[in-house]
Design a protein around this motif. Structure first.
Motif, PDB file in Angstrom:
ATOM      1  N   ASP A  70     -20.593  15.916  35.725  1.00  0.00           N
ATOM      2  CA  ASP A  70     -21.378  16.267  34.853  1.00  0.00           C
ATOM      3  C   ASP A  70     -22.818  15.474  34.790  1.00  0.00           C
ATOM      4  OD1 ASP A  70     -20.025  18.745  33.130  1.00  0.00           O
ATOM      5  OD2 ASP A  70     -18.699  17.400  33.399  1.00  0.00           O
ATOM      6  N   ALA A  71     -24.011  16.003  34.601  1.00  0.00           N
ATOM      7  CA  ALA A  71     -25.151  15.329  34.440  1.00  0.00           C
ATOM      8  C   ALA A  71     -25.075  15.278  33.000  1.00  0.00           C
ATOM      9  CB  ALA A  71     -26.385  15.987  35.147  1.00  0.00           C
ATOM     10  N   CYS A  72     -25.320  14.304  32.202  1.00  0.00           N
ATOM     11  CA  CYS A  72     -25.505  14.029  30.703  1.00  0.00           C
ATOM     12  C   CYS A  72     -26.706  13.341  30.182  1.00  0.00           C
ATOM     13  CB  CYS A  72     -24.052  13.522  30.227  1.00  0.00           C
ATOM     14  SG  CYS A  72     -22.674  14.190  30.818  1.00  0.00           S
ATOM     15  N   LEU A  73     -27.075  14.068  29.142  1.00  0.00           N
ATOM     16  CA  LEU A  73     -28.268  13.302  28.508  1.00  0.00           C
ATOM     17  C   LEU A  73     -27.502  13.045  27.052  1.00  0.00           C
ATOM     18  CD1 LEU A  73     -31.298  12.595  28.065  1.00  0.00           C
ATOM     19  CD2 LEU A  73     -31.358  14.945  27.299  1.00  0.00           C
ATOM     20  N   GLU A  74     -27.667  12.013  26.500  1.00  0.00           N
ATOM     21  CA  GLU A  74     -27.277  11.357  25.092  1.00  0.00           C
ATOM     22  C   GLU A  74     -27.953  12.325  24.130  1.00  0.00           C
ATOM     23  OE1 GLU A  74     -26.534   7.479  22.513  1.00  0.00           O
ATOM     24  OE2 GLU A  74     -28.114   7.463  24.288  1.00  0.00           O
ATOM     25  N   ASN A  75     -27.273  13.002  23.126  1.00  0.00           N
ATOM     26  CA  ASN A  75     -27.897  13.953  22.248  1.00  0.00           C
ATOM     27  C   ASN A  75     -28.220  13.242  20.983  1.00  0.00           C
ATOM     28  OD1 ASN A  75     -28.652  16.306  20.854  1.00  0.00           O
ATOM     29  ND2 ASN A  75     -26.944  17.318  20.978  1.00  0.00           N
ATOM     30  N   ILE A  76     -29.173  12.439  21.034  1.00  0.00           N
ATOM     31  CA  ILE A  76     -29.531  11.715  19.777  1.00  0.00           C
ATOM     32  C   ILE A  76     -30.118  12.603  18.686  1.00  0.00           C
ATOM     33  CG2 ILE A  76     -31.221   9.779  18.987  1.00  0.00           C
ATOM     34  CD1 ILE A  76     -31.243   8.497  21.626  1.00  0.00           C
ATOM     35  N   SER A  77     -30.758  13.778  19.173  1.00  0.00           N
ATOM     36  CA  SER A  77     -31.607  14.376  18.265  1.00  0.00           C
ATOM     37  C   SER A  77     -30.622  15.487  17.392  1.00  0.00           C
ATOM     38  CB  SER A  77     -32.765  14.785  18.882  1.00  0.00           C
ATOM     39  OG  SER A  77     -32.230  15.868  19.882  1.00  0.00           O
ATOM     40  N   GLY A  78     -29.413  15.872  17.965  1.00  0.00           N
ATOM     41  CA  GLY A  78     -28.766  16.843  17.602  1.00  0.00           C
ATOM     42  C   GLY A  78     -28.983  18.252  17.962  1.00  0.00           C
ATOM     43  N   ILE A  79     -29.882  18.474  19.058  1.00  0.00           N
ATOM     44  CA  ILE A  79     -30.398  19.706  19.595  1.00  0.00           C
ATOM     45  C   ILE A  79     -29.474  20.522  20.167  1.00  0.00           C
ATOM     46  CG2 ILE A  79     -31.352  18.695  21.910  1.00  0.00           C
ATOM     47  CD1 ILE A  79     -33.732  20.364  21.604  1.00  0.00           C
ATOM     48  N   GLU A  80     -29.514  21.624  20.080  1.00  0.00           N
ATOM     49  CA  GLU A  80     -28.429  22.659  21.058  1.00  0.00           C
ATOM     50  C   GLU A  80     -29.118  22.653  22.353  1.00  0.00           C
ATOM     51  OE1 GLU A  80     -25.889  24.272  19.619  1.00  0.00           O
ATOM     52  OE2 GLU A  80     -26.100  23.072  18.054  1.00  0.00           O
ATOM     53  N   PRO A  81     -27.812  22.923  23.008  1.00  0.00           N
ATOM     54  CA  PRO A  81     -28.150  22.811  24.410  1.00  0.00           C
ATOM     55  C   PRO A  81     -29.033  24.162  24.882  1.00  0.00           C
ATOM     56  CG  PRO A  81     -25.738  22.402  24.107  1.00  0.00           C
ATOM     57  CD  PRO A  81     -26.344  22.862  22.597  1.00  0.00           C
ATOM     58  N   GLY A  82     -29.561  23.946  26.082  1.00  0.00           N
ATOM     59  CA  GLY A  82     -30.323  25.270  26.473  1.00  0.00           C
ATOM     60  C   GLY A  82     -29.410  25.955  27.510  1.00  0.00           C
ATOM     61  N   GLU A  83     -29.871  26.869  28.086  1.00  0.00           N
ATOM     62  CA  GLU A  83     -29.035  27.870  28.942  1.00  0.00           C
ATOM     63  C   GLU A  83     -28.563  27.040  30.234  1.00  0.00           C
ATOM     64  OE1 GLU A  83     -30.057  31.611  31.701  1.00  0.00           O
ATOM     65  OE2 GLU A  83     -31.110  31.362  30.049  1.00  0.00           O
TER      66      GLU A  83
END
Length: 157
Positions: A70-83
């Motif tokens: 899995d390629a991961c980006l820390e979700n600091i902003s609480g944004i919903e994942p894209g498609e």
């Protein structure tokens, strides 16, 4: 490849947005590129999120075409994942952490060195996430041969 340090650390879980990849681990670059482009389009870089690569299978035991990562980006902003993306929490807890400076071609060697050091110290492997946490580039990010500062994280039972 340069080893900067190795130590046991208690790591916090990391909430991320991830893109899964199946196949040879070297092929995860495309997932990272898609994730980075999406982060840019959503103005997420200003918050300085960390990126990580999670590797779910032992490449000595699993055929390359079946390796899961899995390629991961820390979700600091609480944004919903894209498609094509998902929420993923990288496990926390007790980890053997080896910080290295590596070029793209040296990741396999770095994992081998980390595994050797882990075993030499007599640690027992755990089934939690095995991952690389990317701390930054030690050179020009536009230079394909610039070394990256990376923490290789191996869970300790």
């Amino acid at each position: 490849m340069k080893i900067n340090s190795s130590e046991i650390k208690n790591l916090n879980p990391i909430n991320t947005i991830a893109i899964s990849h199946i196949g040879a681990y070297a092929g995860i670059a495309g997932a990272f590129e898609k994730l980075a482009a999406w982060a840019g389009a959503n103005n997420l870089w200003a918050a300085s999120p960390r990126m990580a690569g999670v590797y779910n299978d032992d490449p000595m035991q699993t055929p390359a075409e079946k390796l899961r990562s899995d390629a991961c980006l820390e979700n600091i902003s609480g944004i919903e994942p894209g498609e094509g993306m998902k929420h993923y929490t990288i496990s926390g807890g007790k980890y053997f952490v080896m910080q290295v400076e590596v070029t793209m071609s040296e990741y396999g060697e770095a994992w081998k060195k980390a595994d050797e050091a882990f075993l030499e110290k007599g640690y027992e492997n755990d089934m939690r996430d095995h991952y690389e946490l990317y701390l930054g580039c030690a050179g020009d990010t536009q230079d394909a041969d610039a070394p990256w500062i990376v923490e290789i994280c191996i869970p300790v039972k």
